[in-house]
Design a protein around this motif. Structure first.
Motif, PDB file in Angstrom:
ATOM      1  N   UNK A 337     -19.130   3.923   8.321  1.00 17.02           N
ATOM      2  CA  UNK A 337     -18.385   2.803   8.894  1.00 17.02           C
ATOM      3  C   UNK A 337     -16.915   3.020   8.570  1.00 17.02           C
ATOM      4  N   UNK A 338     -16.073   2.893   9.563  1.00 20.43           N
ATOM      5  CA  UNK A 338     -14.641   3.078   9.346  1.00 20.43           C
ATOM      6  C   UNK A 338     -14.121   2.023   8.395  1.00 20.43           C
ATOM      7  N   UNK A 339     -13.312   2.443   7.433  1.00 17.26           N
ATOM      8  CA  UNK A 339     -12.773   1.510   6.444  1.00 17.26           C
ATOM      9  C   UNK A 339     -11.669   0.661   7.041  1.00 17.26           C
ATOM     10  N   UNK A 340     -11.478  -0.522   6.479  1.00 10.56           N
ATOM     11  CA  UNK A 340     -10.404  -1.405   6.941  1.00 10.56           C
ATOM     12  C   UNK A 340      -9.036  -0.800   6.669  1.00 10.56           C
ATOM     13  N   UNK A 341      -8.943   0.028   5.620  1.00 15.12           N
ATOM     14  CA  UNK A 341      -7.689   0.723   5.289  1.00 15.12           C
ATOM     15  C   UNK A 341      -7.876   2.211   5.540  1.00 15.12           C
ATOM     16  N   UNK A 342      -7.067   2.761   6.422  1.00 14.67           N
ATOM     17  CA  UNK A 342      -7.077   4.195   6.690  1.00 14.67           C
ATOM     18  C   UNK A 342      -5.685   4.723   6.389  1.00 14.67           C
ATOM     19  N   UNK A 343      -5.607   5.792   5.590  1.00 13.84           N
ATOM     20  CA  UNK A 343      -4.319   6.291   5.114  1.00 13.84           C
ATOM     21  C   UNK A 343      -3.727   7.319   6.071  1.00 13.84           C
ATOM     22  N   UNK A 344      -3.153   6.794   7.160  1.00 14.32           N
ATOM     23  CA  UNK A 344      -2.402   7.659   8.053  1.00 14.32           C
ATOM     24  C   UNK A 344      -1.080   8.054   7.418  1.00 14.32           C
ATOM     25  N   UNK A 345      -0.472   9.085   7.961  1.00 14.43           N
ATOM     26  CA  UNK A 345       0.779   9.593   7.390  1.00 14.43           C
ATOM     27  C   UNK A 345       1.891   8.579   7.613  1.00 14.43           C
ATOM     28  N   UNK A 346       2.415   8.010   6.528  1.00 15.46           N
ATOM     29  CA  UNK A 346       3.426   6.958   6.619  1.00 15.46           C
ATOM     30  C   UNK A 346       4.309   7.000   5.374  1.00 15.46           C
ATOM     31  N   UNK A 347       5.251   7.970   5.320  1.00 16.91           N
ATOM     32  CA  UNK A 347       6.101   8.098   4.127  1.00 16.91           C
ATOM     33  C   UNK A 347       6.970   6.865   3.876  1.00 16.91           C
ATOM     34  N   UNK A 348       7.363   6.170   4.917  1.00 17.01           N
ATOM     35  CA  UNK A 348       8.161   4.965   4.722  1.00 17.01           C
ATOM     36  C   UNK A 348       7.348   3.899   3.989  1.00 17.01           C
ATOM     37  N   UNK A 349       6.103   3.751   4.383  1.00 19.89           N
ATOM     38  CA  UNK A 349       5.238   2.782   3.694  1.00 19.89           C
ATOM     39  C   UNK A 349       5.000   3.205   2.255  1.00 19.89           C
ATOM     40  N   UNK A 350       4.852   4.516   2.035  1.00 21.58           N
ATOM     41  CA  UNK A 350       4.662   5.019   0.673  1.00 21.58           C
ATOM     42  C   UNK A 350       5.845   4.647  -0.210  1.00 21.58           C
ATOM     43  N   UNK A 351       7.053   4.845   0.305  1.00 20.72           N
ATOM     44  CA  UNK A 351       8.257   4.490  -0.468  1.00 20.72           C
ATOM     45  C   UNK A 351       8.311   2.989  -0.732  1.00 20.72           C
ATOM     46  N   UNK A 352       7.943   2.213   0.286  1.00 19.93           N
ATOM     47  CA  UNK A 352       7.994   0.757   0.140  1.00 19.93           C
ATOM     48  C   UNK A 352       6.995   0.272  -0.920  1.00 19.93           C
ATOM     49  N   UNK A 353       5.823   0.869  -0.946  1.00 20.20           N
ATOM     50  CA  UNK A 353       4.815   0.489  -1.943  1.00 20.20           C
ATOM     51  C   UNK A 353       5.292   0.806  -3.363  1.00 20.20           C
ATOM     52  N   UNK A 354       5.919   1.967  -3.522  1.00 17.79           N
ATOM     53  CA  UNK A 354       6.456   2.324  -4.838  1.00 17.79           C
ATOM     54  C   UNK A 354       7.544   1.330  -5.261  1.00 17.79           C
ATOM     55  N   UNK A 355       8.379   0.949  -4.299  1.00 13.91           N
ATOM     56  CA  UNK A 355       9.442  -0.006  -4.613  1.00 13.91           C
ATOM     57  C   UNK A 355       8.863  -1.371  -4.994  1.00 13.91           C
ATOM     58  N   UNK A 356       7.841  -1.810  -4.252  1.00 24.70           N
ATOM     59  CA  UNK A 356       7.187  -3.085  -4.567  1.00 24.70           C
ATOM     60  C   UNK A 356       6.583  -3.070  -5.972  1.00 24.70           C
ATOM     61  N   UNK A 357       6.088  -1.899  -6.370  1.00 25.35           N
ATOM     62  CA  UNK A 357       5.482  -1.761  -7.698  1.00 25.35           C
ATOM     63  C   UNK A 357       6.525  -1.562  -8.786  1.00 25.35           C
ATOM     64  N   UNK A 358       7.791  -1.466  -8.397  1.00 25.90           N
ATOM     65  CA  UNK A 358       8.868  -1.283  -9.368  1.00 25.90           C
ATOM     66  C   UNK A 358       8.900   0.111  -9.963  1.00 25.90           C
ATOM     67  N   UNK A 359       8.463   1.088  -9.189  1.00 25.74           N
ATOM     68  CA  UNK A 359       8.362   2.463  -9.693  1.00 25.74           C
ATOM     69  C   UNK A 359       9.417   3.334  -9.025  1.00 25.74           C
ATOM     70  N   UNK A 360      10.173   4.046  -9.825  1.00 28.43           N
ATOM     71  CA  UNK A 360      11.148   5.006  -9.300  1.00 28.43           C
ATOM     72  C   UNK A 360      11.128   6.249 -10.180  1.00 28.43           C
ATOM     73  N   UNK A 361      11.575   7.335  -9.605  1.00 31.71           N
ATOM     74  CA  UNK A 361      11.622   8.615 -10.326  1.00 31.71           C
ATOM     75  C   UNK A 361      10.273   8.956 -10.983  1.00 31.71           C
ATOM     76  N   UNK A 362       9.215   8.716 -10.257  1.00 26.55           N
ATOM     77  CA  UNK A 362       7.865   8.969 -10.784  1.00 26.55           C
ATOM     78  C   UNK A 362       7.632  10.467 -10.932  1.00 26.55           C
TER      79      UNK A 362
END
Length: 525
Positions: A337-362
């Motif tokens: 069954x296809x999952x509700x979350x599918x990780x398509x290529x989205x570097x902008x979203x990746x950066x935004x998630x890191x920013x929301x988590x307060x993570x930089x220079x990981x």
């Protein structure tokens, strides 16, 4: 009973440390690879893609080579065909018979069944094999797969009765995970140790020799009277993770079949060889230490998935022979069954998630196993993360070191590795239990066990086990959606299994959608 209290002793066994394989070598006389310079029509020679890294006791064996060998050496009451994955009566005379209350099942043993040492297989051996796996003191890897079993009793010498804690619709196929072993040979710690290196089963073949680097030689169980008699006198399984070596074995004629054909070489195997390509569950997964900051925040875990151009990764590292993950399950699985979350290529979203988590220079160390497609994938992963401002350094080690030393350590953060529990069965319940309910993984590896999401996942899987049909499917969908959102361990892609063989020298053989090569019905052409 449950799989509670996984000991460090069992964790090391599960990791497949090389010392176990050394013990196998000693226990079986270390007689080399057993191959002949002049192969004949009475033997099959093949080359596997992994080395022998553990013993054979089916209560705990999980390494690729051991599980392959065990399919030839042991029987369950019901076995799953290694190619079609359909259940069939193996040691049982027929498929289990259900009682009227959905809580009782009865199984009758095949008449005249014997172990390879000539002793009769009895109902007591069956009862012992199940109770041995269920005993928490043994910390069996199979225990969590049969946690629904309440009791197993011998009604007479040939009849076994099961009483379940709750109804379980997958019972007839699930009991395939428990291979039946002789009680007389596995009664105490000393006996278990000897059995682990020199196994005795009721299947059509026996282990003649085993070597940590050269491989395994199997001979015929002359006492076997089951549905899949041996059609050759000897099977030699060479073992090497070296792509070139496996290909040379096939093209040079020393092996009639090889697994894991190098992706770069699929089209050059040769017109006189057959290439069998099957979509598999086998995956490249990312696994995180979910108790260590910042990976205790699922947004950071999600970000590293969104940062990967999976199609580029598949093209670069696997020459296209994989499918991007759209669920924990591969799309060829009957329960997909296809999952509700599918990780398509989205570097902008990746950066935004890191920013929301307060993570930089990981920055972190990326640990990988030395499986070929994992090693080839690692540089692409590291480049993808670099593009979103994340720095990863690479540490590639054999699986024995990864799971025996690195992952249990305090410094572990991120792992890229492969995994394929479908060798035990392809159903959704089993596959979810392997990575998300088994304490070896949830407590000692990705360390997700204490989280509310982990407990919710376990509740969903257990609830699904007690029902069937549309209700069961809906509960599985919730569990699949949950692990896709949480990603404590989650696939980036599902690889394809590429097997090659020489049809002029072997017949009635097909490649599997799991790791391993299987010759239960094969013979020399």
């Amino acid at each position: 009973m449950d799989n509670k209290g996984v000991s460090r002793r069992n964790l090391l066994r599960y990791a497949g440390i090389l010392s176990a394989a050394t013990a196998v070598t000693a226990g079986l006389g270390a007689c080399g690879d057993g191959s002949s310079s002049t192969p004949d029509t009475k033997s099959i020679e093949a080359t596997l893609a992994f080395t022998l890294s553990s013993g054979f006791d089916p209560m705990n064996a999980s390494s690729a080579v051991a599980t392959t060998v065990n399919q030839h050496v042991f029987e369950a009451l019901v076995d799953l065909d290694p190619i079609t994955r359909e259940p069939y009566p193996a040691l049982a005379a027929a498929l289990p018979t259900p009682g009227s209350d959905d809580l009782t099942w009865t199984v009758t043993l095949r008449e005249g069944a014997k172990f390879s040492d000539g002793t009769a297989v009895t109902a007591d051996d069956v009862v012992w094999s199940f109770n041995r796996a269920l005993d928490p003191a043994n910390a069996s890897l199979m225990a969590s797969f049969i946690s629904f079993v309440g009791s197993v009793t011998a009604k007479d010498a040939k009849t076994v009765a099961f009483t379940l804690k709750s109804p379980f619709s997958l019972f007839p196929q699930r009991i395939a995970v428990i291979k039946i072993v002789p009680k007389a040979k596995t009664g105490d710690a000393a006996a278990n140790k000897a059995f682990d290196t020199a196994p005795i089963g009721s299947g059509p073949f026996t282990v003649v020799s085993a070597n940590a680097t050269a491989g395994v030689v199997m001979g015929v169980n002359t006492h076997y009277n089951g549905p899949r008699p041996a059609k050759v006198e000897k099977i030699t399984l060479r073992t090497t993770p070296d792509n070139t070596a496996r290909l040379n074995d096939l093209q040079g004629g020393s092996s009639q079949a090889i697994e894991a054909v190098p992706y770069l070489d699929v089209k050059s195997v040769g017109a006189d060889r057959t290439v069998d390509e099957k979509q598999a569950f086998n995956q490249l997964f990312l696994m995180f230490n979910c108790t260590a900051a910042p990976f205790d925040d699922k947004r950071v875990r999600q970000a590293l998935h969104y940062a990967v151009d999976t199609q580029k990764l598949i093209t670069t590292a696997l020459q296209g022979y994989a499918t991007p993950a759209t669920s924990y399950l591969d799309e060829s699985n009957a329960g997909y069954q296809k999952a509700a979350t599918v990780y398509g290529y989205d570097p902008a979203k990746a950066k935004a998630l890191l920013a929301e988590a307060g993570v930089s220079n990981l920055s972190f160390e990326l640990v990988t196993t030395d499986t070929a497609f994992v090693k080839d994938s690692a540089p692409v992963l590291i480049d993808a993360w670099k593009a979103i401002g994340v720095t990863a350094t690479l540490n590639t080690k054999p699986s024995s070191a990864v799971y025996g030393t690195i992952v249990p350590g305090a410094g572990f953060r991120v792992l890229a590795a492969s995994g394929d529990p479908t060798v035990f069965g392809p159903d959704v319940d089993l596959l979810l239990r392997w990575f998300y309910l088994n304490e070896t993984w949830t407590k000692n590896r990705h360390r997700w066990a204490a989280s509310p999401a982990s407990k919710q996942c376990a509740q969903l899987v257990e609830a699904a086990a007690k029902t069937s049909g549309a209700e069961q499917t809906a509960l599985w969908k919730q569990a699949l959606d949950l692990v896709a959102d949480e990603v404590p361990l989650y696939p980036v892609f599902h690889a394809k299994m590429i097997t090659a063989f020489d049809p002029a020298r072997i017949k009635d053989f097909a490649g599997a959608s799991t790791t391993g090569l299987y010759f239960l019905d094969a013979s020399r052409a």
